[in-house]
Design an enzyme around this catalytic site. Structure first.
Site, mmCIF file in Angstrom:
data_model
loop_
_atom_site.group_PDB
_atom_site.id
_atom_site.type_symbol
_atom_site.label_atom_id
_atom_site.label_comp_id
_atom_site.label_asym_id
_atom_site.label_seq_id
_atom_site.Cartn_x
_atom_site.Cartn_y
_atom_site.Cartn_z
ATOM 1 N N ASP A 44 0.826 -1.199 0.000
ATOM 2 C CA ASP A 44 0.000 0.000 0.000
ATOM 3 C C ASP A 44 0.867 1.258 0.000
ATOM 4 O OD1 ASP A 44 -2.642 1.330 0.406
ATOM 5 O OD2 ASP A 44 -1.728 1.935 2.306
ATOM 6 N N GLU B 66 0.905 -0.558 -5.105
ATOM 7 C CA GLU B 66 -0.129 0.459 -5.259
ATOM 8 C C GLU B 66 0.612 1.791 -5.250
ATOM 9 O OE1 GLU B 66 -2.776 3.586 -4.301
ATOM 10 O OE2 GLU B 66 -1.628 2.761 -2.641
#
Length: 645
Positions: free
Chosen positions: A319, A373
């Site tokens: 993330d 991401e």
């Protein structure tokens, strides 16, 4: 995990302080010894004193004093008074004060709002050898990957009727499916829907439900909200036995500020960067790790390896990579800017850490998935480390997602002005190995659901959702869809309630679910849609510049086999529409999102369509077909054109 004797620490200490201990969880934390004693090791380099706080001393730490283990901040304590299942914390003394901390290497923690660590050892035995063997022999780039992204706590809930006298947390826990209950409900659904993988929002321990797991306190601990670590292992094992891969969100970008967590662990910045300008993630209220510190590298890399080794996950989605590699991720004003001595704004320590993480993962197993991401334009994110890249093997294409969604909320008559948004992502398509995501981030915080984002009336919105999912499946790249969007939820993700499963009582929603199922089946059983995702030979534009009709067409190829895809972004029907084709022959329509079984209008192309030996646009052959409204259509060439209709 084997207990290490009193004489086995020299190599562990060396590797840990060098940033190269990728199994640090076997050394650090709480472990049972050979004679029934428990051994605890923690790292608190600036602490004056460390004690074990537990029920035996009323969490005062009294009588349970750690000893220094070397000169670099490690502390050790052994006790015969504790056993498996007991709770504990570390009482860290610094500069005349003390504070209680959960074990950063704890394998299990109390359910929130309690925060103690739990001494834990499990004997779960995986039975997924067949899956792991197949995975090790696979080529992830040439395999189908269709991911169902989900938040375990809100995918499906138990009805709760008893509410009197219960706290919000207690009500939430009554509604939660356990890991084992999730296995019973989720696996048949994923098999029915033909998904290849499931991706869970973070399942590491975290204190605040509405952080969705992205503000972690227990990097080695399966969250106790849904059961114990054996329960999560059971869920993963059963998914593998059902031939479904498991991806988990992993968050080395930042951690929460809760007092029992990593913040100021020894009374000073220990896990966080010592420069508050770099450490402070203002928009999230979190702290950034000190990636240049070797002990933090051992901590974070061994945590990633823990989930691969001990829980058999098949991949991690990392993330907020952009926030890890940009010193000025949140600094937009001139006076806020941070620069390196050479004038650059790259977080060099963050970049080096990610390279080290990915190199370690793929040195362990090349068949694993490491997905970034990343919202930056940093090049070579999915290039190998030894070629100068960050070393991931996949990156989310957030540009593709933004372009598609910003185009499909436009009035049909204005779409010619935004035509290039539908083609731009194909210009950089082969710069990275992309995943095309329609994730949780796009259906929360006022952004509307996928259906809700589509322009037009109800029929047009559902038709365009089918069209969007068709483009996602058929363009180069693997694919991801967040839960609830496969049934056409009207509401965005509510993050406290379950998916609106009651919508399946209504035709449009049942039909969309059937469509996604059929689309996944088309994808999985036709290698043209996945075999050459990252090879330019696998994709060819056929119609790209038709702003008047908002029609696009392209061929997807795997070797000699190919499929012709047609996408119409207007609610108009076009008869006898010329579509260039790569080869002469007879073509049949094999898929059409406008079919009545999907609640379409039924504009289809039955029978055979002979190619015309006449140049059109960029091919020497073309076919004439009926282009359905707001539809995704697929044609294939007949292998036996003389075999009859």
């Amino acid at each position: 995990m084997d207990f290490l004797s009193k004489d086995d620490f020299d190599l562990d200490k060396y590797l840990f302080h060098q940033g190269n201990h990728y199994r640090a969880y076997e050394f650090m934390g709480a472990h049972p010894g050979p004679e029934g004693e428990m051994r605890f090791i923690t790292w608190a380099p600036k602490a004056d004193h460390v004690q074990l706080a537990c029920d035996a001393n009323d969490y005062t730490g009294r009588g349970m004093d750690f000893e220094r283990l070397g000169d670099d901040g490690l502390w050790i304590f052994r006790s015969g008074e504790l056993s498996i299942g007991d709770t504990y914390k570390y009482r860290i003394h610094f500069d005349g004060t003390s504070h209680l901390k959960s074990d950063p290497y704890g394998f299990y923690h109390e359910k929130r709002p309690a925060t103690a660590s739990i001494i834990h050892a499990d004997e779960f035995e995986f039975t997924d050898d067949a899956w792991l063997k197949r995975r090790s022999c696979s080529n992830v780039y040439r395999s189908p990957i269709s991911i169902y992204e989900m938040h375990l706590g809100t995918w499906m809930k138990h009805p709760v009727t008893r509410t009197g006298g219960l706290t919000d947390d207690e009500l939430t826990d009554l509604a939660h499916y356990s890991y084992r209950e999730t296995a019973e409900a989720l696996i048949p659904y994923l098999r029915e829907m033909e998904y290849t993988h499931v991706e869970f929002l973070p399942l590491t321990e975290y204190p605040f439900d509405l952080s969705w797991g992205y503000q972690v306190t227990g990097y080695f601990s399966a969250t106790s909200r849904y059961g114990d670590p054996e329960g999560l292992k059971f869920l993963i094992n059963e998914l593998h036995r059902a031939e479904i891969g498991v991806i988990m969100d992993y968050v080395p970008a930042h951690f929460c500020r809760d007092d029992h967590g990593l913040r100021l662990f020894d009374g000073t910045p220990t896990y966080e960067h010592p420069d508050s300008r770099i450490a402070d993630k203002r928009q999230w209220g979190t702290l950034t790790f000190d990636y240049g510190r070797p002990e933090i590298q051992s901590f974070l890399i061994s945590a990633a390896m823990f989930w691969f080794r001990e829980f058999h996950v098949d991949g991690l989605r990392i993330d907020a990579v952009h926030s890890m590699i940009d010193l000025n991720f949140e600094n937009h004003e001139p006076h806020e800017k941070i620069y390196n001595s050479d004038g650059t704004e790259v977080n060099k320590a963050g970049v080096s850490f990610l390279k080290k993480l990915n190199a370690a993962v793929f040195d362990y197993d090349e068949s694993l998935l490491m997905m970034a991401e990343d919202s930056s334009d940093t090049p070579m994110v999915t290039s190998p480390v030894d070629a100068g890249g960050l070393g991931f093997n996949f990156k989310w294409d957030l540009g593709w997602m933004h372009d598609r969604l910003s185009y499909m909320d436009k009035d049909f008559s204005h779409r010619d002005y935004f035509h290039n948004r539908m083609t731009f992502s194909l210009a950089y398509k082969y710069n990275e190995n992309y995943v095309l995501p329609l994730s949780h981030d796009e259906v929360v915080h006022g952004k509307k659901s996928i259906v809700g984002k589509m322009y037009g009336d109800q029929w047009q919105q559902f038709a365009q959702a089918r069209l969007l999912y068709g483009s996602q499946m058929s363009e180069p790249g693997k694919q991801l869809l967040f839960m609830g969007q496969e049934i056409g939820m009207y509401h965005e993700w509510k993050d406290k309630e379950q998916v609106d499963w009651h919508l399946l009582d209504y035709p449009y929603h049942r039909a969309l679910k059937k469509y996604v199922q059929s689309l996944n089946r088309l994808y999985r059983f036709n290698p043209e849609f996945y075999r050459a995702d990252y090879d330019p030979e696998g994709f060819r534009w056929l119609v790209v510049d038709d702003k008047v009709h908002s029609v696009f067409s392209y061929a997807r190829r795997a070797g000699a086999a190919f499929k012709v895809c047609i996408l119409n972004y207007r609610p108009d029907v076009y008869h006898d529409f010329k579509i260039p084709v790569p080869s002469p022959g007879t073509y049949r329509e094999v898929f059409n999102s406008d079919s009545t079984e999907f609640s379409g209008s039924g504009v289809t192309n039955p029978g055979r369509h002979f190619s015309f030996d006449e140049h059109h646009i960029r091919e020497n052959q073309h076919i004439k077909v009926t282009v359905a409204p707001l539809a995704f259509q697929v044609f294939e060439i007949e292998n036996n054109p003389d075999g009859g209709i």
